[in-house]
Design a protein around this motif. Structure first.
Motif, short mmCIF file in Angstrom:
data_model
loop_
_atom_site.label_atom_id
_atom_site.label_comp_id
_atom_site.label_asym_id
_atom_site.label_seq_id
_atom_site.Cartn_x
_atom_site.Cartn_y
_atom_site.Cartn_z
N UNK A 1 0.75 -1.62 0.31
CA UNK A 1 0.28 -0.20 0.34
C UNK A 1 1.13 1.37 0.42
N UNK A 2 1.85 1.19 1.11
CA UNK A 2 2.74 2.63 0.83
C UNK A 2 3.53 2.68 -0.55
N UNK A 3 3.69 1.19 -0.86
CA UNK A 3 4.24 1.73 -2.15
C UNK A 3 3.64 1.94 -3.61
N UNK A 4 2.21 2.27 -3.63
CA UNK A 4 1.06 2.39 -3.68
C UNK A 4 0.84 3.80 -4.19
N UNK A 5 1.68 4.46 -2.82
CA UNK A 5 1.14 5.69 -2.31
C UNK A 5 2.47 6.56 -3.73
N UNK A 6 3.45 5.90 -2.76
CA UNK A 6 4.51 6.60 -3.65
C UNK A 6 4.40 6.40 -5.37
N UNK A 7 3.80 5.77 -5.34
CA UNK A 7 3.70 5.93 -7.05
C UNK A 7 2.34 7.13 -7.68
N UNK A 8 1.66 6.43 -6.55
CA UNK A 8 0.91 7.43 -7.24
C UNK A 8 0.75 8.98 -6.96
N UNK A 9 2.51 9.35 -5.86
CA UNK A 9 2.65 10.14 -5.76
C UNK A 9 3.88 11.50 -6.56
N UNK A 10 4.29 10.29 -7.38
CA UNK A 10 5.87 11.02 -7.82
C UNK A 10 6.96 10.62 -7.24
N UNK A 11 6.93 10.12 -6.04
CA UNK A 11 8.25 10.00 -5.51
C UNK A 11 9.09 9.05 -5.80
N UNK A 12 9.18 8.60 -6.97
CA UNK A 12 10.02 7.99 -7.44
C UNK A 12 11.32 8.91 -8.79
N UNK A 13 10.24 10.40 -8.98
CA UNK A 13 10.86 11.13 -9.16
C UNK A 13 11.64 11.89 -8.23
N UNK A 14 11.54 12.16 -7.41
CA UNK A 14 12.44 13.07 -6.48
C UNK A 14 13.85 13.21 -6.08
#
Length: 557
Positions: free
Chosen positions: A282-295
């Motif tokens: 669920x946390x990883x899904x939130x990371x993807x939703x917010x564009x966290x891997x582009x930070x």
């Protein structure tokens, strides 16, 4: 003439005399010695009532040790026979020693506690309360002695039953084994499971509360916001506090004068899924939703029991990187840290591995040139659980760009292994590992400054010299640790000494209020987090002036 019933005072006096005569003089002598030792200083100042508990346990322990010594001496064939006069003299000597030593060390103990309070920069206490220590400590010792005698009586009754069927040595051994097995089953089995289930149930209900002043975030970068797939009510009390806190882009710009982004905080509560592994997804899904891997920086934070994250550590990371960050975290239990510390050490490790591996799998699948810096951090049980994702120090250095482990408990396997392999001549409280090439330990920012080079991947263990969470261990019962052989830390009383049994209980009770001291002492880790992250990540454009302003902001100045 019919005999009159004795008065209540007479019965109390006679009962007290009988009880006193049942006590072993050698046990009492050792109890007096342990009373004296219990008043000596330890890592942190203790309220008078905790000192009373520590002293009561020490009295009971000393009495047990004295009785055991006398028993061993008798078994060795040495059983002196004293005349009534010699016995009376011995009792008067013991009484005289108690009359002198007890008040003397009550006064000295209160004075030593004031010195410890000065060292950790906290207010002095009212010393008159120390008079109550005597009453409460005797009551605690009497209860423990009664419990011990009850177990001894049970063992004797079991032995008596066994003598009907087997020889005496076998009956005695069997009675002890049966008694220990029953106690283990009651305390560690049915009772333990029942209390744990009860605690989980009641604390799960309490987890629906929201801390005062905490409101649902509206920024899409936060879990629990209207844009999030994680409902606000599902995050747990500590999760709601975490996602609603921290600096905004405007706060960061006001501090640094540079453009900033709104930091991402991705979080999932324990209620969001049936298993810890599913919560991590669920946390990883939130990371993807917010564009966290582009930070620019992606952090994995393992929480303490109910999902708490140190806001100073998290906010420092966000200020240093102009908000171009994402922090992934989750709740894995309903138990508060003290209870989880005792009752459930497996779940934090499972959660630490599950969250890191889930985040790491997505991160590793990205092209190498477009991956954000990957860092990890956690405090207390969070540090313990977070480190479980790695085999050891070299694995950490190979897989992440930085780590900040705060107030790590002594039972953490990686911490123990790394500390034991420290460079010769370095101290246990601030060990040097391979000249500081990758891993460094610090009680304050200055400890990070070593002569040798520091690699690109940097791991920091931040631990205060007076933090009982870090130094508590069952080994304290019978073994003197290196940190008490070496020169003490700057906020530890130079008069602290290791004493068998006594130091263990002192440090145990130091843990109760270990965070209720000013930042920089005990288990309170505050604005120094800015310096720690600056040393780990060396963000471009960040200046010493930025550090001072961020420190002042976090300290509330």
């Amino acid at each position: 003439m019919p005999e009159t019933a004795p008065s209540v005072p007479s019965r109390l006096r006679d009962g007290s005399v009988r009880y006193a005569r049942s006590l072993h003089p050698v046990g009492l002598a050792f109890a007096l010695l342990f009373f004296v030792w219990s008043m000596t200083p330890s890592l942190l100042p203790r309220p008078w009532y905790l000192q009373a508990v520590a002293t009561g346990i020490s009295l009971a322990t000393g009495y047990a040790v004295g009785c055991f010594v006398a028993w061993v001496v008798r078994k060795c064939g040495v059983e002196p026979h004293y005349s009534p006069k010699a016995r009376r003299i011995g009792w008067w000597v013991l009484l005289g020693a108690a009359v002198i030593l007890v008040p003397t060390f009550l006064v000295l103990g209160s004075w030593w506690q004031q010195i410890v309070r000065d060292l950790v920069v906290t207010d002095r206490a009212n010393r008159t309360y120390y008079l109550l220590i005597l009453v409460i400590s005797f009551a605690v010792a009497a209860l423990l002695l009664a419990a011990g005698r009850g177990l001894r009586s049970a063992a004797r009754r079991l032995t008596a039953v066994g003598l009907r069927y087997v020889p005496a040595p076998v009956a005695k051994i069997t009675s002890i084994v049966v008694l220990v097995a029953v106690l283990f089953f009651v305390v560690n089995g049915a009772l333990y499971a029942g209390l744990l289930a009860l605690a989980n149930g009641s604390l799960a209900a309490a987890d629906h509360d929201t801390a005062a002043g905490v409101t649902q975030p509206t920024a899409p970068e936060r879990s629990g916001s209207p844009d999030s797939a994680e409902p606000w009510d599902s995050l747990g009390k500590e999760g709601r506090t975490f996602v609603a806190g921290g600096p905004s882009a405007e706060d960061i710009t006001a501090l640094t004068g540079r453009p900033a982004l709104t930091p991402i905080r991705a979080y999932a509560g324990r209620e969001s899924a049936d298993t810890v592994e599913e919560v991590a997804h669920h946390v990883v899904a939130e990371l993807k939703r917010t564009g966290a891997y582009d930070r620019a920086v992606l952090a994995v934070a393992t929480t303490t029991g109910r999902g708490w994250v140190n806001q100073d550590v998290a906010s420092s990371l966000e200020y240093l990187n102009d908000g171009d960050t994402a922090i992934a975290s989750m709740q894995y239990s309903f138990l508060p840290s003290p209870l989880a510390f005792i009752a459930d050490r497996e779940t934090p490790m499972v959660a630490g591995r599950a969250l890191f591996e889930a985040v790491y799998a997505e991160w590793a699948a990205l092209p190498q040139e477009s991956r954000p810096k990957l860092v990890v951090f956690g405090e207390s049980l969070g540090s313990y659980g977070g480190q479980a994702a790695f085999v050891g120090g070299q694995d950490m250095l190979a897989r992440v760009d930085g780590a900040l482990w705060v107030g790590t408990p002594n039972f953490t396997e990686q911490w123990t292994r790394i500390t034991e392999n420290r460079d010769p001549g370095s101290f246990q409280r601030v060990p040097v590992i391979e000249h500081g090439a990758g891993i460094r330990f610090a009680g304050n920012p200055a400890d990070l400054e070593l002569d040798g080079p520091w690699g690109d991947s940097r791991v920091v263990y931040w631990q205060h010299a007076g933090d009982p969470i870090t130094w508590w261990s069952f080994d304290l019962l019978l073994n003197r640790p290196d940190w008490l052989r070496e020169p003490h830390g700057p906020d530890v009383d130079p008069g602290m000494r290791w004493i068998p049994f006594v130091t263990f209980w002192q440090v145990t009770l130091d843990m109760v209020f270990s965070a209720d001291v000013p930042p920089g002492h005990g288990h309170n880790y505050g604005e120094d987090a800015v310096d720690m992250w600056a040393a780990i990540l060396q963000p471009p454009g960040w200046t010493p002036g930025d550090t001072e302003r961020a420190r002042a902001l976090l300290a509330g100045e």
